[in-house]
Design a protein around this motif. Structure first.
Motif, short mmCIF file in Angstrom:
data_model
loop_
_atom_site.label_atom_id
_atom_site.label_comp_id
_atom_site.label_asym_id
_atom_site.label_seq_id
_atom_site.Cartn_x
_atom_site.Cartn_y
_atom_site.Cartn_z
N ARG A 125 8.07 12.36 7.16
CA ARG A 125 7.79 11.30 6.18
C ARG A 125 7.80 11.82 4.75
NH1 ARG A 125 3.41 7.12 7.47
NH2 ARG A 125 4.87 6.05 8.77
N GLN A 151 3.30 1.93 9.76
CA GLN A 151 1.94 2.19 10.28
C GLN A 151 1.82 1.80 11.75
OE1 GLN A 151 -1.33 0.61 8.00
NE2 GLN A 151 -0.39 1.04 6.04
N PHE A 179 0.80 -1.23 0.00
CA PHE A 179 0.00 0.00 0.00
C PHE A 179 0.83 1.28 0.00
CE2 PHE A 179 -2.71 -3.30 1.83
CZ PHE A 179 -3.80 -3.19 0.98
N CYS A 185 -3.04 2.99 9.08
CA CYS A 185 -3.27 3.97 8.02
C CYS A 185 -4.64 4.66 8.21
CB CYS A 185 -3.24 3.26 6.67
SG CYS A 185 -3.66 4.35 5.30
N GLY A 204 -1.21 10.36 2.21
CA GLY A 204 -2.53 10.21 2.84
C GLY A 204 -2.46 10.35 4.35
N CYS A 205 -1.27 10.14 4.92
CA CYS A 205 -1.11 10.20 6.37
C CYS A 205 -0.21 11.36 6.80
CB CYS A 205 -0.51 8.89 6.88
SG CYS A 205 1.05 8.49 6.06
FE1 SF4 Z 1 -0.10 5.77 2.40
FE2 SF4 Z 1 0.45 6.65 4.85
FE3 SF4 Z 1 -1.53 4.91 4.50
FE4 SF4 Z 1 0.98 4.14 4.19
S1 SF4 Z 1 0.04 4.85 6.12
S2 SF4 Z 1 -0.72 3.63 2.82
S3 SF4 Z 1 1.96 5.95 3.33
S4 SF4 Z 1 -1.46 6.97 3.71
#
Ligand code: SF4
Length: 334
Positions: free
Chosen positions: A157, A246, A64, A292, A166-167
């Motif tokens: 990051r 994560q 992912f 996530c 996304g994070c």
């Molecule tokens: Fe993407 Fe962050 Fe989710 Fe990893 S934790 S899949 S880097 S949004």
């Protein structure tokens, strides 16, 4: 199979990878890529074996992001090539080389089109790893329309200026912009920018050519409903992912203690992929996901029980106000 690996629409520096493999002297190479790039792996593995003599092993599990290094395979190979994502800089494994995949789509035209929807003169410009190497094209297009595009710095990051994950929206939050232009595909990242900054976000998709605007209300309404459903339950699973980028065990333990202090039954649940089927037999009535943020915010409809992010759980317990709703970002994994 001696043809060049085919990765439609992406530029990947396969030659650099071959050079690095030769230079390292590694004899067992692991290969990992997200689903969209997996089809290139067979041809690339054949190329590595033919040109370097090294043996290759492909990771067949889903991947992912750079948060999702296949550590088990890392332990079995000398060198792991992780394709399609940028290093999170967390040192999750020492023997990993990140081979980024930049999309070929140009950003000038789409940014020029989006300029018509922007109201401010100073605009924060954000994009994902697939497009970040072309962000200067977007800045030029805005400049020619009399606007100033600004990008936030790399750090944490975030590997490149203007990149969002996304994070993590640290680069967006770092700039003093009146509104934001997100260039990329999908609505999750621009929703994250809007919630993390509280500013208007215009979206521009360089693949479809579509321009739009983000409305956070539907998501916030769904999240309010999820918090309300969870409030009426007593037994919570606190989900901790084993994925190196994560895994927030410290946060999970804090959430567990917080819930117990409020009279809830709390259980730590450790798993790799968080999927609906894996929660069914646990019997928990609700969950807090420390992995996530997409699990709770993007995939919620797939689950029978409400899944909250840690800040949403704090709202549920009334230690945080709804007015202070916060997008769940991953700062570090401890
Ligand atoms: Fe993407 Fe962050 Fe989710 Fe990893 S934790 S899949 S880097 S949004």
């Amino acid at each position: 199979m001696d043809r060049a690996p085919s990765t439609d629409g992406y530029d990947i520096d396969w030659n650099r990878a071959l050079e690095l493999i030769k230079k390292s002297g590694a004899s067992r190479i692991g290969l990992q890529a997200p689903e969209g790039l997996k089809r290139a792996l067979l041809a690339f593995a054949a190329k590595i074996e033919a040109e370097t003599g090294a043996e290759t092993v492909i990771s067949g599990d889903p991947c992912f992001g750079a948060c999702d290094i296949d550590l088990q395979l890392c332990r079995q190979v000398d060198l792991m090539l992780h394709i399609g994502h940028a290093d999170l800089g967390d040192g999750a494994a020492q023997n990993v080389i990140f081979l980024e995949a930049g999309m070929q789509a140009d950003l000038y035209e789409i940014a020029a089109k989006a300029a018509g929807c922007l109201r401010a003169r100073t605009v924060g410009v954000c994009t994902t790893i697939q497009h970040v190497h072309k962000i200067d094209q977007a800045l030029l297009a805005l400049k020619e329309q009399g606007m100033r595009g600004i990008v936030g710095p790399a750090g944490g990051r975030i590997r490149y200026a203007g990149q969002v994950l996304g994070c993590s929206y640290a680069s967006a939050k770092a700039v003093d912009a009146e509104e934001y232009l997100f260039i990329g595909t999908g609505r999750f990242h621009p929703l994250g920018i809007a919630l993390a900054t509280g500013k208007r976000v215009v979206t521009a998709d360089p693949i479809t050519g579509e321009v739009g605007e983000i409305d956070t209300d539907p998501l916030l309404r769904r999240r309010f409903a999820a918090i309300s459903r969870a409030e009426n339950t007593g037994c919570f699973a606190v989900l901790v992912s084993s994925k190196p980028g994560q895994k927030r065990m410290k946060l999970a333990k804090r959430i567990k203690a917080m819930g117990e202090a409020a009279g809830r039954q709390m259980f730590l649940v450790y798993l790799d992929n968080i999927e609906p089927d894996r929660l069914v037999n646990l019997g928990a009535q609700a969950a807090v996901c420390t992995a996530c943020p997409r699990v709770a915010l993007d995939d919620a409809a797939m689950y029978k029980i409400p899944i909250l992010t840690p800040p949403e759980f704090e709202i549920m317990l009334k230690v945080r106000r709804w007015e202070d709703y916060m997008f769940d970002e991953i700062q570090n994994c401890e």
